[in-house]
Design a protein around this motif. Structure first.
Motif, PDB file in Angstrom:
ATOM      1  N   LEU A 241       0.842  -1.200   0.000  1.00  0.00           N
ATOM      2  CA  LEU A 241       0.000   0.000   0.000  1.00  0.00           C
ATOM      3  C   LEU A 241       0.873   1.244   0.000  1.00  0.00           C
ATOM      4  O   LEU A 241       1.871   1.308   0.728  1.00  0.00           O
ATOM      5  CB  LEU A 241      -0.919   0.029   1.232  1.00  0.00           C
ATOM      6  N   SER A 242       0.486   2.225  -0.788  1.00  0.00           N
ATOM      7  CA  SER A 242       1.225   3.483  -0.832  1.00  0.00           C
ATOM      8  C   SER A 242       0.748   4.399   0.288  1.00  0.00           C
ATOM      9  O   SER A 242      -0.456   4.510   0.554  1.00  0.00           O
ATOM     10  CB  SER A 242       1.022   4.165  -2.189  1.00  0.00           C
ATOM     11  N   SER A 243       1.675   5.076   0.930  1.00  0.00           N
ATOM     12  CA  SER A 243       1.319   6.010   1.997  1.00  0.00           C
ATOM     13  C   SER A 243       0.569   7.218   1.451  1.00  0.00           C
ATOM     14  O   SER A 243      -0.120   7.918   2.190  1.00  0.00           O
ATOM     15  CB  SER A 243       2.580   6.465   2.738  1.00  0.00           C
ATOM     16  N   ALA A 244       0.682   7.483   0.139  1.00  0.00           N
ATOM     17  CA  ALA A 244       0.045   8.649  -0.459  1.00  0.00           C
ATOM     18  C   ALA A 244      -1.478   8.549  -0.466  1.00  0.00           C
ATOM     19  O   ALA A 244      -2.167   9.561  -0.596  1.00  0.00           O
ATOM     20  CB  ALA A 244       0.556   8.835  -1.884  1.00  0.00           C
ATOM     21  N   GLN A 245      -2.037   7.362  -0.317  1.00  0.00           N
ATOM     22  CA  GLN A 245      -3.483   7.205  -0.374  1.00  0.00           C
ATOM     23  C   GLN A 245      -4.162   7.476   0.967  1.00  0.00           C
ATOM     24  O   GLN A 245      -5.385   7.446   1.058  1.00  0.00           O
ATOM     25  CB  GLN A 245      -3.845   5.801  -0.861  1.00  0.00           C
ATOM     26  N   PHE A 246      -3.367   7.786   2.001  1.00  0.00           N
ATOM     27  CA  PHE A 246      -3.929   8.055   3.315  1.00  0.00           C
ATOM     28  C   PHE A 246      -3.854   9.545   3.635  1.00  0.00           C
ATOM     29  O   PHE A 246      -2.924  10.237   3.208  1.00  0.00           O
ATOM     30  CB  PHE A 246      -3.187   7.256   4.395  1.00  0.00           C
TER      31      PHE A 246
END
Length: 384
Positions: A241-246
């Protein structure tokens, strides 16, 4: 026990060599015969070639802006009934050190800054043996990993290990790459690998994890840098999971369990642990998931108003409120605000270990945290 010399030593050898190192350390005091057997090179060779469960974590804080190193190293046992902290584990070394890597019972350290004669040490804290290496390219921010596999080590004369130092360079202002220097205990020399890996991200949390002949480093750009020791090939693995989606600041780390790579992330969606099934096809499997509400409901006396703290961080705060520091064999050491917690993901057990101020400083930046497994593997004792 005084008549040990009259017993069948082959039976004792066979039985005792199957026991974990933690038990063997106590059995040294049973009698002189057992002590001689447990210190025998053939016994240590056989005993060290089985997999040891993790015994605890080493923790060392770092200043964010001050160039000097914090010298205090704390050992945190991975036990829920044990509350003691040990700060004298590395007192046998000739100087204060900063930890760099841990692998199958061995620990790699460097001299503290400021230093006049910088050195690298590879040591075994169990038998207090160490080897000193010259450190010609001394750098406070060096990324040095340790590769040691006791199952593939004959140890006829001495053990065989390798160190890999990672450097990042600019090909162009917008194009960065990693290169690798390799030290072999067999040759006693450093050499530069021909391999490079294109990557614009920085290494994160300053440690390499050795699994099945491959070293792994987490980067700050949702990728894992890998380097195969034998064929000297490097590649990047995307995290699940990419941290950018949070919306909130996420915390993450990589770790090892049963010879496999794991990725741990804490976000507003909760605590998630993934297992890497295939490093070439980037196949991740979710092994554990727990919402923040569920964690807080289970442990209200530890974590108060957890979700609100995670999601409502000040814009100027660049660190996650709940940060996984290191993971091994199902145990997760994490920081929540100014406290350190030990958490077992399968049993959902948790305990407060201590506060940050009890670990050597009132504040720190990206502490060095290394899982450690006990081992009786011998090292050639260094001379003064």
């Amino acid at each position: 026990m005084d008549n040990f010399r009259f017993l069948n030593k082959d039976v004792a050898f066979n039985v005792l060599s199957r026991l974990p190192t933690k038990l063997l350390l106590g059995l040294k005091c049973v009698c002189k015969g057992w002590q001689q057997l447990l210190c025998d090179c053939d016994f240590m060779k056989v005993q060290s070639q089985k997999r040891e469960q993790m015994s605890g974590f080493f923790f060392q804080q770092r200043f964010q802006w001050c160039p000097d190193d914090i010298k205090t190293i704390t050992y945190i046992p991975a036990e829920f009934k044990c509350s003691g902290l040990n700060r004298t584990v590395f007192s046998f070394l000739p100087e204060d050190v900063v930890m760099l890597a841990s692998c199958n019972g061995l620990v790699c350290c460097r001299s503290c800054v400021p230093f006049d004669d910088p050195a690298i040490y590879v040591c075994n804290p169990v038998n207090k043996e160490w080897i000193k290496l010259n450190w010609t390219r001394a750098d406070r921010d060096s990324h040095i990993a340790l590769a040691f596999d006791p199952c593939q080590n004959a140890m006829e004369r001495s053990i065989d290990f390798k160190l890999v130092q990672v450097h990042q360079f600019e090909a162009t202002p917008d194009n960065l790459y990693f290169s690798f220097d390799i030290y072999s205990s067999d040759t006693g020399a450093w050499r530069m690998s021909k391999e490079i890996c294109q990557c614009d991200d920085k290494l994160y949390k300053n440690k390499g994890i050795f699994i099945g002949g491959v070293l792994h480093w987490l980067t700050d750009g949702d990728k894992i840098l890998t380097f195969n020791i034998e064929n000297e090939l490097a590649w990047l693995i995307a995290v699940p999971l990419s941290s950018a989606q949070f919306e909130s600041i996420t915390g993450s780390c990589i770790g090892e369990s049963d010879g496999q790579l794991y990725f741990v992330m804490v976000s507003e969606d909760g605590l998630h642990v993934w297992l890497l099934q295939d490093s070439f096809e980037f196949k991740w499997t979710l092994k554990h998931a727990q919402t923040l509400e569920a964690i807080e409901a289970e442990h209200p006396h530890f974590l108060y108003n957890l979700r609100e703290r995670v999601t409502r961080r000040p814009f100027y705060d660049s660190e996650p409120w709940m940060d996984p520091l290191a993971f091994k064999d199902g145990y997760l050491l994490m920081k929540a605000c100014d406290k350190i917690y030990l958490y077992h993901v399968e049993t959902n057990k948790m305990k407060k270990v201590c506060t940050l101020s009890e670990l050597g400083a009132n504040f720190s930046f990206s502490p060095i945290v290394l899982p450690y497994s006990l081992s009786m593997v011998p090292l050639k004792q260094a001379s003064d």
